[in-house]
Design an enzyme around this catalytic site. Structure first.
Site, PDB file in Angstrom:
ATOM      1  N   CYS A 209       0.672  -1.112  -0.397  1.00 22.09           N
ATOM      2  CA  CYS A 209       0.143  -0.059   0.112  1.00 22.09           C
ATOM      3  C   CYS A 209       1.221   1.611   0.032  1.00 22.09           C
ATOM      4  O   CYS A 209      -0.111   2.160  -0.337  1.00 22.09           O
ATOM      5  CB  CYS A 209      -1.014   0.416   0.690  1.00 22.09           C
ATOM      6  SG  CYS A 209      -0.138  -0.149   2.812  1.00 22.09           S
TER       7      CYS A 209
ATOM      8  N   HIS B 177       4.310  -0.476   6.227  1.00 25.76           N
ATOM      9  CA  HIS B 177       2.683  -1.091   6.506  1.00 25.76           C
ATOM     10  C   HIS B 177       3.789  -2.534   5.739  1.00 25.76           C
ATOM     11  O   HIS B 177       3.441  -3.298   4.670  1.00 25.76           O
ATOM     12  CB  HIS B 177       1.931  -0.869   5.469  1.00 25.76           C
ATOM     13  CG  HIS B 177       0.523  -2.486   5.700  1.00 25.76           C
ATOM     14  ND1 HIS B 177       0.591  -2.608   7.060  1.00 25.76           N
ATOM     15  CD2 HIS B 177       0.057  -2.539   4.657  1.00 25.76           C
ATOM     16  CE1 HIS B 177      -0.171  -3.576   6.634  1.00 25.76           C
ATOM     17  NE2 HIS B 177      -0.555  -4.101   5.968  1.00 25.76           N
TER      18      HIS B 177
END
Length: 319
Positions: free
Chosen positions: A129, A182
């Site tokens: 992401c 992430h």
């Protein structure tokens, strides 16, 4: 009727991708009433129509309604668009392994979504992401406050749950945040983590420190690698990220501001620019209003820069 109820009734969330993550996100938004209308879009016509029908059959019991299909126009006039479409992470794969294929999907998809909802906020859920947030912003030319990702919001929730289990306290008393990528280079801000105001390193029971350095290291590792274990066991992570997205949608649609760890493109954050990574962000109807200047010790700043360098390398490889 409260201001939020009125806003919710008039608002629309679109979820792009009807796989396990997208369907779980749509379901979470539906049952929580995150918006008045939830739309699910996917190019796989039979799959998305089946998911929409299954969701719609239960709307007698929800505060929101649902629509969707295989036409991108189903996303038109959305307030918030979540992108979950892309190749699924397989057992043994890192999130960064998915970068090339999902970047190409996104470069084609994003202009279509912006055409349908030119005033929307766009939230990347598809992995990796952080990398895809940069790709999406470049593909659309939108400002960083309108294109961002869920980042380490779920990782932070995982960490707080682990701390809660270890300390045997209610989770609402736990204040700890994971920042950075992430992914594998993420890390907790232990220097500011606390339980009801007590620094986590000082939390003691019967005079004994509960969170030794070894315990903190184990908790950080378990939070960062939790997804791998879940993927190995059931093929995907979906429920928790669905709830994460629903909570974020509410922060983006309701009056007021929230502080959430999200990933957006950085501009001179501890000398870091041009990559997206997670920091605590002020979130409102305008998207990300700004990054909270949270205190970090020397080791944490070094870890943030290392995480940024890792993301820079991946971006260079798919340019």
């Amino acid at each position: 009727m409260s201001t939020f109820d009125a806003t919710r009734r008039a608002s629309k969330i679109s979820v792009v991708g009807a796989g396990s993550v997208g369907s779980s996100l749509a379901y979470a938004c539906l049952i929580r009433g995150s918006a008045g209308l939830v739309s699910l879009y996917d190019i796989a016509k039979d799959k998305v129509e089946a998911e929409v029908a299954d969701l719609a059959h239960g709307t007698q019991f929800t505060p929101a309604s649902v629509m969707g299909g295989a036409d991108v126009h189903d996303t038109a006039d959305s307030d918030v668009v979540f992108i979950t479409a892309g190749a699924r992470q397989k057992p043994g794969q890192t999130r960064l392994d998915l970068a090339g294929v999902n970047a190409n999907i996104l470069r084609s998809l994003m202009p279509q979504l912006v055409e349908q909802s030119p005033n929307a906020l766009f939230v990347l859920v598809t992995n990796p992401c952080d990398v895809l947030t940069v790709v999406a912003q470049e593909a659309t030319g939108l400002p960083a406050n309108r294109v961002f990702s869920t980042g380490t919001m779920l990782d932070t929730s995982r960490l707080r749950w682990l701390i809660r289990q270890w300390a045997n306290v209610e989770q609402r008393h736990v204040h700890a945040t994971i920042v950075g990528e992430h992914g594998d280079s993420e890390f907790p801000l232990w220097s500011t983590a606390n339980i009801s105001g007590v620094p986590i390193r000082d939390w003691a029971v019967d005079g004994n420190r509960v969170f030794t350095e070894d315990v903190l290291a184990d908790l950080a590792h378990e939070a960062a690698y939790a997804a791998y274990k879940i993927i190995e066991g059931k093929g995907a992570t979906n429920y928790a990220i669905g709830l994460t997205g629903a909570r974020l949608a509410e922060a983006l649609l309701r009056p007021g501001r929230s502080v959430l760890p999200l990933s957006s493109v950085m501009t001179d954050m501890h000398g870091i620019s041009g990559v997206a990574l997670s920091m605590p962000c002020i979130v409102s109807r305008d998207g990300i209003e700004g990054v909270v200047p949270v205190a970090m010790d020397t080791e944490e700043i070094a870890s943030l820069k290392a995480s940024a360098e890792r993301l820079h390398d991946t971006l260079s490889s798919i340019a």
